[in-house]
Design a protein around this motif. Structure first.
Motif, PDB file in Angstrom:
ATOM      1  N   LYS A 176      -0.712   2.364   8.841  1.00  0.00           N
ATOM      2  CA  LYS A 176      -1.131   3.557   8.112  1.00  0.00           C
ATOM      3  C   LYS A 176      -1.234   4.764   9.048  1.00  0.00           C
ATOM      4  O   LYS A 176      -0.813   5.865   8.697  1.00  0.00           O
ATOM      5  CB  LYS A 176      -2.493   3.331   7.438  1.00  0.00           C
ATOM      6  N   ALA A 177      -1.786   4.540  10.228  1.00  0.00           N
ATOM      7  CA  ALA A 177      -1.977   5.637  11.181  1.00  0.00           C
ATOM      8  C   ALA A 177      -0.641   6.254  11.594  1.00  0.00           C
ATOM      9  O   ALA A 177      -0.533   7.478  11.726  1.00  0.00           O
ATOM     10  CB  ALA A 177      -2.736   5.140  12.410  1.00  0.00           C
ATOM     11  N   VAL A 178       0.384   5.427  11.791  1.00  0.00           N
ATOM     12  CA  VAL A 178       1.701   5.935  12.169  1.00  0.00           C
ATOM     13  C   VAL A 178       2.270   6.820  11.061  1.00  0.00           C
ATOM     14  O   VAL A 178       2.819   7.895  11.327  1.00  0.00           O
ATOM     15  CB  VAL A 178       2.659   4.766  12.507  1.00  0.00           C
ATOM     16  N   LEU A 179       2.130   6.385   9.814  1.00  0.00           N
ATOM     17  CA  LEU A 179       2.645   7.184   8.699  1.00  0.00           C
ATOM     18  C   LEU A 179       1.872   8.481   8.528  1.00  0.00           C
ATOM     19  O   LEU A 179       2.456   9.531   8.259  1.00  0.00           O
ATOM     20  CB  LEU A 179       2.630   6.368   7.410  1.00  0.00           C
TER      21      LEU A 179
ATOM     22  N   HIS B 171       0.858  -1.182   0.000  1.00  0.00           N
ATOM     23  CA  HIS B 171       0.000   0.000   0.000  1.00  0.00           C
ATOM     24  C   HIS B 171       0.896   1.234   0.000  1.00  0.00           C
ATOM     25  O   HIS B 171       1.902   1.276   0.716  1.00  0.00           O
ATOM     26  CB  HIS B 171      -0.882   0.023   1.254  1.00  0.00           C
ATOM     27  N   VAL B 172       0.534   2.225  -0.795  1.00  0.00           N
ATOM     28  CA  VAL B 172       1.284   3.485  -0.833  1.00  0.00           C
ATOM     29  C   VAL B 172       0.326   4.642  -0.574  1.00  0.00           C
ATOM     30  O   VAL B 172      -0.864   4.543  -0.853  1.00  0.00           O
ATOM     31  CB  VAL B 172       2.019   3.699  -2.178  1.00  0.00           C
ATOM     32  N   ALA B 173       0.894   5.727  -0.040  1.00  0.00           N
ATOM     33  CA  ALA B 173       0.052   6.890   0.258  1.00  0.00           C
ATOM     34  C   ALA B 173       0.770   8.175  -0.091  1.00  0.00           C
ATOM     35  O   ALA B 173       1.994   8.273   0.009  1.00  0.00           O
ATOM     36  CB  ALA B 173      -0.323   6.912   1.731  1.00  0.00           C
ATOM     37  N   SER B 174      -0.038   9.146  -0.483  1.00  0.00           N
ATOM     38  CA  SER B 174       0.481  10.492  -0.716  1.00  0.00           C
ATOM     39  C   SER B 174      -0.619  11.487  -0.397  1.00  0.00           C
ATOM     40  O   SER B 174      -1.787  11.135  -0.283  1.00  0.00           O
ATOM     41  CB  SER B 174       0.960  10.659  -2.156  1.00  0.00           C
ATOM     42  N   THR B 175      -0.189  12.726  -0.229  1.00  0.00           N
ATOM     43  CA  THR B 175      -1.131  13.828  -0.100  1.00  0.00           C
ATOM     44  C   THR B 175      -0.980  14.657  -1.355  1.00  0.00           C
ATOM     45  O   THR B 175      -0.189  14.329  -2.241  1.00  0.00           O
ATOM     46  CB  THR B 175      -0.819  14.705   1.136  1.00  0.00           C
ATOM     47  N   VAL B 176      -1.676  15.737  -1.415  1.00  0.00           N
ATOM     48  CA  VAL B 176      -1.589  16.630  -2.560  1.00  0.00           C
ATOM     49  C   VAL B 176      -0.171  17.184  -2.708  1.00  0.00           C
ATOM     50  O   VAL B 176       0.273  17.477  -3.804  1.00  0.00           O
ATOM     51  CB  VAL B 176      -2.651  17.725  -2.381  1.00  0.00           C
ATOM     52  N   SER B 177       0.569  17.257  -1.608  1.00  0.00           N
ATOM     53  CA  SER B 177       1.876  17.905  -1.655  1.00  0.00           C
ATOM     54  C   SER B 177       3.069  17.017  -1.308  1.00  0.00           C
ATOM     55  O   SER B 177       4.202  17.461  -1.442  1.00  0.00           O
ATOM     56  CB  SER B 177       1.884  19.108  -0.708  1.00  0.00           C
ATOM     57  N   ALA B 178       2.829  15.774  -0.862  1.00  0.00           N
ATOM     58  CA  ALA B 178       3.967  14.958  -0.416  1.00  0.00           C
ATOM     59  C   ALA B 178       3.680  13.459  -0.503  1.00  0.00           C
ATOM     60  O   ALA B 178       2.528  13.028  -0.417  1.00  0.00           O
ATOM     61  CB  ALA B 178       4.332  15.309   1.015  1.00  0.00           C
ATOM     62  N   PHE B 179       4.753  12.706  -0.646  1.00  0.00           N
ATOM     63  CA  PHE B 179       4.679  11.251  -0.574  1.00  0.00           C
ATOM     64  C   PHE B 179       4.699  10.875   0.899  1.00  0.00           C
ATOM     65  O   PHE B 179       5.612  11.262   1.635  1.00  0.00           O
ATOM     66  CB  PHE B 179       5.864  10.636  -1.318  1.00  0.00           C
ATOM     67  N   VAL B 180       3.702  10.135   1.368  1.00  0.00           N
ATOM     68  CA  VAL B 180       3.575   9.785   2.782  1.00  0.00           C
ATOM     69  C   VAL B 180       4.406   8.554   3.116  1.00  0.00           C
ATOM     70  O   VAL B 180       5.100   8.509   4.123  1.00  0.00           O
ATOM     71  CB  VAL B 180       2.093   9.567   3.163  1.00  0.00           C
ATOM     72  N   GLY B 181       4.342   7.522   2.279  1.00  0.00           N
ATOM     73  CA  GLY B 181       5.126   6.323   2.535  1.00  0.00           C
ATOM     74  C   GLY B 181       4.443   5.071   2.037  1.00  0.00           C
ATOM     75  O   GLY B 181       3.463   5.122   1.292  1.00  0.00           O
ATOM     76  N   THR B 182       4.991   3.931   2.485  1.00  0.00           N
ATOM     77  CA  THR B 182       4.475   2.632   2.069  1.00  0.00           C
ATOM     78  C   THR B 182       4.241   1.742   3.272  1.00  0.00           C
ATOM     79  O   THR B 182       4.901   1.878   4.309  1.00  0.00           O
ATOM     80  CB  THR B 182       5.469   1.907   1.135  1.00  0.00           C
ATOM     81  N   VAL B 183       3.313   0.822   3.115  1.00  0.00           N
ATOM     82  CA  VAL B 183       3.098  -0.248   4.087  1.00  0.00           C
ATOM     83  C   VAL B 183       3.169  -1.551   3.309  1.00  0.00           C
ATOM     84  O   VAL B 183       2.441  -1.743   2.332  1.00  0.00           O
ATOM     85  CB  VAL B 183       1.741  -0.123   4.809  1.00  0.00           C
ATOM     86  N   THR B 184       4.073  -2.418   3.762  1.00  0.00           N
ATOM     87  CA  THR B 184       4.269  -3.712   3.114  1.00  0.00           C
ATOM     88  C   THR B 184       3.919  -4.816   4.093  1.00  0.00           C
ATOM     89  O   THR B 184       4.401  -4.820   5.232  1.00  0.00           O
ATOM     90  CB  THR B 184       5.738  -3.871   2.669  1.00  0.00           C
ATOM     91  N   GLU B 185       3.093  -5.751   3.645  1.00  0.00           N
ATOM     92  CA  GLU B 185       2.751  -6.893   4.484  1.00  0.00           C
ATOM     93  C   GLU B 185       3.912  -7.879   4.461  1.00  0.00           C
ATOM     94  O   GLU B 185       4.397  -8.260   3.395  1.00  0.00           O
ATOM     95  CB  GLU B 185       1.472  -7.563   3.983  1.00  0.00           C
ATOM     96  N   THR B 186       4.383  -8.252   5.648  1.00  0.00           N
ATOM     97  CA  THR B 186       5.476  -9.217   5.777  1.00  0.00           C
ATOM     98  C   THR B 186       5.011 -10.377   6.646  1.00  0.00           C
ATOM     99  O   THR B 186       3.903 -10.343   7.183  1.00  0.00           O
ATOM    100  CB  THR B 186       6.721  -8.565   6.424  1.00  0.00           C
ATOM    101  N   ALA B 187       5.875 -11.349   6.823  1.00  0.00           N
ATOM    102  CA  ALA B 187       5.540 -12.489   7.691  1.00  0.00           C
ATOM    103  C   ALA B 187       5.366 -12.048   9.143  1.00  0.00           C
ATOM    104  O   ALA B 187       4.650 -12.694   9.910  1.00  0.00           O
ATOM    105  CB  ALA B 187       6.628 -13.545   7.593  1.00  0.00           C
ATOM    106  N   ASN B 188       6.004 -10.937   9.524  1.00  0.00           N
ATOM    107  CA  ASN B 188       5.953 -10.453  10.905  1.00  0.00           C
ATOM    108  C   ASN B 188       4.865  -9.419  11.159  1.00  0.00           C
ATOM    109  O   ASN B 188       4.660  -9.015  12.298  1.00  0.00           O
ATOM    110  CB  ASN B 188       7.304  -9.849  11.290  1.00  0.00           C
ATOM    111  N   GLY B 189       4.215  -8.927  10.117  1.00  0.00           N
ATOM    112  CA  GLY B 189       3.188  -7.900  10.279  1.00  0.00           C
ATOM    113  C   GLY B 189       3.233  -6.921   9.130  1.00  0.00           C
ATOM    114  O   GLY B 189       3.571  -7.283   8.003  1.00  0.00           O
TER     115      GLY B 189
END
Length: 79
Positions: free
Chosen positions: A66-69, A27-45
């Motif tokens: 997502k909330a942390v980012l 999953h990736v996220a951005s706002t109108v002005s910035a790249f927020v980050g990514t969330v990748t599902e792994t074996a650990n979470g």
């Protein structure tokens, strides 16, 4: 004597992040002005990496990651 009214401007709310699942487990996220980050599902979470490439942790749920980012992006937007 002339009376003056002081008007205070409220700070703008941080832009809302738009999340997109680009492939299974990523999953990736951005706002109108910035790249927020990514969330990748792994074996650990769910690993959250911010827009600068800094790992913010591994979380038990996608929503928590997502909330942390989003919180980090909001804090950076205020600065």
């Amino acid at each position: 004597m002339e009376a003056h009214t002081m008007i205070q401007r409220m700070p703008d709310a941080a832009p809302r992040a738009l999340w997109v699942q680009v492939e299974h487990g990523l999953h990736v996220a951005s706002t109108v002005s910035a790249f927020v980050g990514t969330v990748t599902e792994t074996a650990n979470g769910f690993e959250a990496v911010d827009g600068l490439g800094t790992c913010r942790g591994v979380f038990a749920s996608l929503d928590d990651a997502k909330a942390v980012l989003e919180a980090a992006a909001s804090a950076d937007a205020v600065l």
